[in-house]
Design a protein around this motif. Structure first.
Motif, PDB file in Angstrom:
ATOM      1  N   TYR A 158       0.877  -0.934  -0.563  1.00  0.00           N
ATOM      2  CA  TYR A 158       0.105  -0.046   0.371  1.00  0.00           C
ATOM      3  C   TYR A 158       0.444   1.250  -0.390  1.00  0.00           C
ATOM      4  O   TYR A 158       0.597   2.308  -0.392  1.00  0.00           O
ATOM      5  CB  TYR A 158      -0.813  -0.157   0.483  1.00  0.00           C
ATOM      6  N   CYS A 182      -0.011   0.391  -4.394  1.00  0.00           N
ATOM      7  CA  CYS A 182      -0.685  -1.028  -4.841  1.00  0.00           C
ATOM      8  C   CYS A 182      -2.332  -0.287  -4.276  1.00  0.00           C
ATOM      9  O   CYS A 182      -2.597   0.154  -3.442  1.00  0.00           O
ATOM     10  CB  CYS A 182       0.435  -2.042  -4.547  1.00  0.00           C
ATOM     11  N   GLU A 183      -3.064  -1.086  -5.604  1.00  0.00           N
ATOM     12  CA  GLU A 183      -4.481  -1.630  -4.217  1.00  0.00           C
ATOM     13  C   GLU A 183      -4.198  -2.863  -4.234  1.00  0.00           C
ATOM     14  O   GLU A 183      -4.253  -3.532  -5.732  1.00  0.00           O
ATOM     15  CB  GLU A 183      -4.933  -0.820  -5.653  1.00  0.00           C
ATOM     16  N   LYS A 184      -4.904  -3.049  -3.890  1.00  0.00           N
ATOM     17  CA  LYS A 184      -5.809  -4.951  -3.859  1.00  0.00           C
ATOM     18  C   LYS A 184      -7.062  -4.899  -4.480  1.00  0.00           C
ATOM     19  O   LYS A 184      -7.747  -4.391  -4.146  1.00  0.00           O
ATOM     20  CB  LYS A 184      -5.528  -5.087  -1.835  1.00  0.00           C
ATOM     21  N   ILE A 185      -6.723  -5.661  -5.393  1.00  0.00           N
ATOM     22  CA  ILE A 185      -8.122  -6.377  -5.908  1.00  0.00           C
ATOM     23  C   ILE A 185      -8.299  -7.245  -5.673  1.00  0.00           C
ATOM     24  O   ILE A 185      -9.129  -8.167  -6.031  1.00  0.00           O
ATOM     25  CB  ILE A 185      -7.582  -6.151  -7.233  1.00  0.00           C
ATOM     26  N   TYR A 217      -2.169  -7.395  -6.384  1.00  0.00           N
ATOM     27  CA  TYR A 217      -2.247  -6.609  -5.916  1.00  0.00           C
ATOM     28  C   TYR A 217      -1.697  -5.128  -7.112  1.00  0.00           C
ATOM     29  O   TYR A 217      -1.098  -6.173  -7.924  1.00  0.00           O
ATOM     30  CB  TYR A 217      -1.345  -5.972  -5.249  1.00  0.00           C
ATOM     31  N   ARG A 220      -9.740  -7.866 -14.409  1.00  0.00           N
ATOM     32  CA  ARG A 220      -8.605  -6.249 -13.526  1.00  0.00           C
ATOM     33  C   ARG A 220      -7.290  -7.502 -13.293  1.00  0.00           C
ATOM     34  O   ARG A 220      -6.845  -7.057 -13.172  1.00  0.00           O
ATOM     35  CB  ARG A 220      -8.900  -6.058 -12.492  1.00  0.00           C
TER      36      ARG A 220
END
Length: 155
Positions: free
Chosen positions: A27, A31-34, A49, A147
């Motif tokens: 984070y 990064c973005e956790k998907i 991520y 995604r």
């Protein structure tokens, strides 16, 4: 010699003891956790991520107390790079072309929505490469959907 099918780096897999303890660094890096789910065929959990439009990292952590390839890896090496996944357009063609080039392929498995095989880390780079072909239904079976693919589409 067989021609290699299209392929690209899908993600780098990082072995950790705990996803919740490791992900704050991802984070902090933006990064973005998907996605997060337990593995269908092992005692581990994996989380995906995204960083920017096409960069992805994966954290993999043991689940439960049982011994597995991941607990063995962590005991021997500690947390760190576990594998690099290469998405391939045709897994069987990739295996054939690599074996024709004397590359040792191991662990070829087929699942409902993907196929995978591994280039043994005994290769000169020392890296475990996972070769993965996504099949129809992979994205639809997961909340993160497309995604999970580099650029939103599989090869």
């Amino acid at each position: 010699m067989s021609e290699l099918p299209p392929m690209r780096v899908d993600h780098a897999g990082i072995a950790v003891e705990s996803i919740p303890e490791a992900e704050p660094l991802l984070y902090a890096l933006g990064c973005e956790k998907i996605h997060e789910e337990p593995s269908l065929y092992g005692d581990f959990t994996w989380a995906t991520y995204v960083l920017g439009d096409a960069s992805r990292l994966e954290l993999i952590a043991p689940r439960g107390d049982s011994d597995s390839f991941l607990t063995d890896f962590l005991a021997e090496n500690g947390p760190g790079l576990h594998h690099v996944t290469l998405e391939v357009a045709d897994l069987d063609a990739a295996i054939e072309a690599l074996e024709a080039r004397d590359v040792h392929i191991t662990g070829h498995q087929e699942f409902e929505h993907w196929g995978e095989a591994f280039v043994s880390p005994t290769n000169p780079t020392g890296v475990l490469f996972q070769l993965m072909e996504y099949y129809d239904g992979y994205a639809e079976a997961r909340e993160a959907g497309c995604r999970l693919f580099v650029g939103g589409e599989s090869l």
